[in-house]
Design an enzyme around this catalytic site. Sequence first.
Site, PDB file in Angstrom:
ATOM      1  N   ILE A  60     -25.144 -37.494 -29.189  1.00 41.82           N
ATOM      2  CA  ILE A  60     -25.157 -39.188 -29.194  1.00 41.82           C
ATOM      3  C   ILE A  60     -25.252 -39.987 -28.047  1.00 41.82           C
ATOM      4  O   ILE A  60     -24.385 -39.466 -27.220  1.00 41.82           O
ATOM      5  CB  ILE A  60     -24.148 -39.621 -30.423  1.00 41.82           C
ATOM      6  CG1 ILE A  60     -24.101 -38.699 -31.491  1.00 41.82           C
ATOM      7  CG2 ILE A  60     -24.370 -41.052 -30.281  1.00 41.82           C
ATOM      8  CD1 ILE A  60     -22.950 -39.439 -32.628  1.00 41.82           C
TER       9      ILE A  60
ATOM     10  N   GLU B  61     -25.489 -49.923 -20.025  1.00 42.77           N
ATOM     11  CA  GLU B  61     -26.065 -49.916 -18.830  1.00 42.77           C
ATOM     12  C   GLU B  61     -27.652 -49.908 -18.577  1.00 42.77           C
ATOM     13  O   GLU B  61     -28.037 -50.457 -17.770  1.00 42.77           O
ATOM     14  CB  GLU B  61     -25.804 -48.457 -18.187  1.00 42.77           C
ATOM     15  CG  GLU B  61     -26.284 -48.119 -16.561  1.00 42.77           C
ATOM     16  CD  GLU B  61     -25.839 -49.063 -15.573  1.00 42.77           C
ATOM     17  OE1 GLU B  61     -26.556 -49.383 -14.685  1.00 42.77           O
ATOM     18  OE2 GLU B  61     -24.544 -49.859 -15.763  1.00 42.77           O
TER      19      GLU B  61
ATOM     20  N   VAL C  61     -21.917 -47.078 -23.714  1.00 41.90           N
ATOM     21  CA  VAL C  61     -21.926 -47.607 -22.312  1.00 41.90           C
ATOM     22  C   VAL C  61     -22.906 -47.443 -21.738  1.00 41.90           C
ATOM     23  O   VAL C  61     -23.429 -48.158 -20.895  1.00 41.90           O
ATOM     24  CB  VAL C  61     -20.468 -47.101 -21.667  1.00 41.90           C
ATOM     25  CG1 VAL C  61     -19.055 -47.555 -22.252  1.00 41.90           C
ATOM     26  CG2 VAL C  61     -20.571 -45.594 -21.480  1.00 41.90           C
TER      27      VAL C  61
END
Length: 151
Positions: free
Chosen positions: A60, A68, A64
């Site tokens: 997965i 980004e 974060v």
Amino acid sequence: NKKNMKNINIEEIKTILPHRYPFLLIDKVIEVKKGEEIKALKNVTYNEPFFQGHFTNKSIMPGVMIIEAFAQATALLGAYGFEEKRSSESELYYLVGIDKARFRKSIVPGDQIIINVKFLANKKGIWKFAATAFVDSNEAASAELLTTIKD
């Protein structure tokens, strides 16, 4: 300068973003509406380095990393969407805030993410954007991002 631009490839993206493997998360820009919004593409493959540990039993894409990718798309919109001259040698682009982040669908190897970023406001040098990630036209993630540029 044209109001809208299409198909900015990886070689040109590398002239704007300082990121490199394994952290360059935009493969192509599909469209830019100057000063308004950008649509970018990220192909997700099993070869992404983060899949080694996230997770060993089910791959997965980490939230974060999606954020980004959003931030990199905002930087590209800043570079292509406004009439200001940018100098990546003397300036750095910073992510300074994330609001309303939501993750609705797991992004997995084989997915193609379409990232949509809309410019919302610029107050005292803090830029605000709304970002959304779609996979197969289903919303997978969204967030509001705050950015700034510093020398």
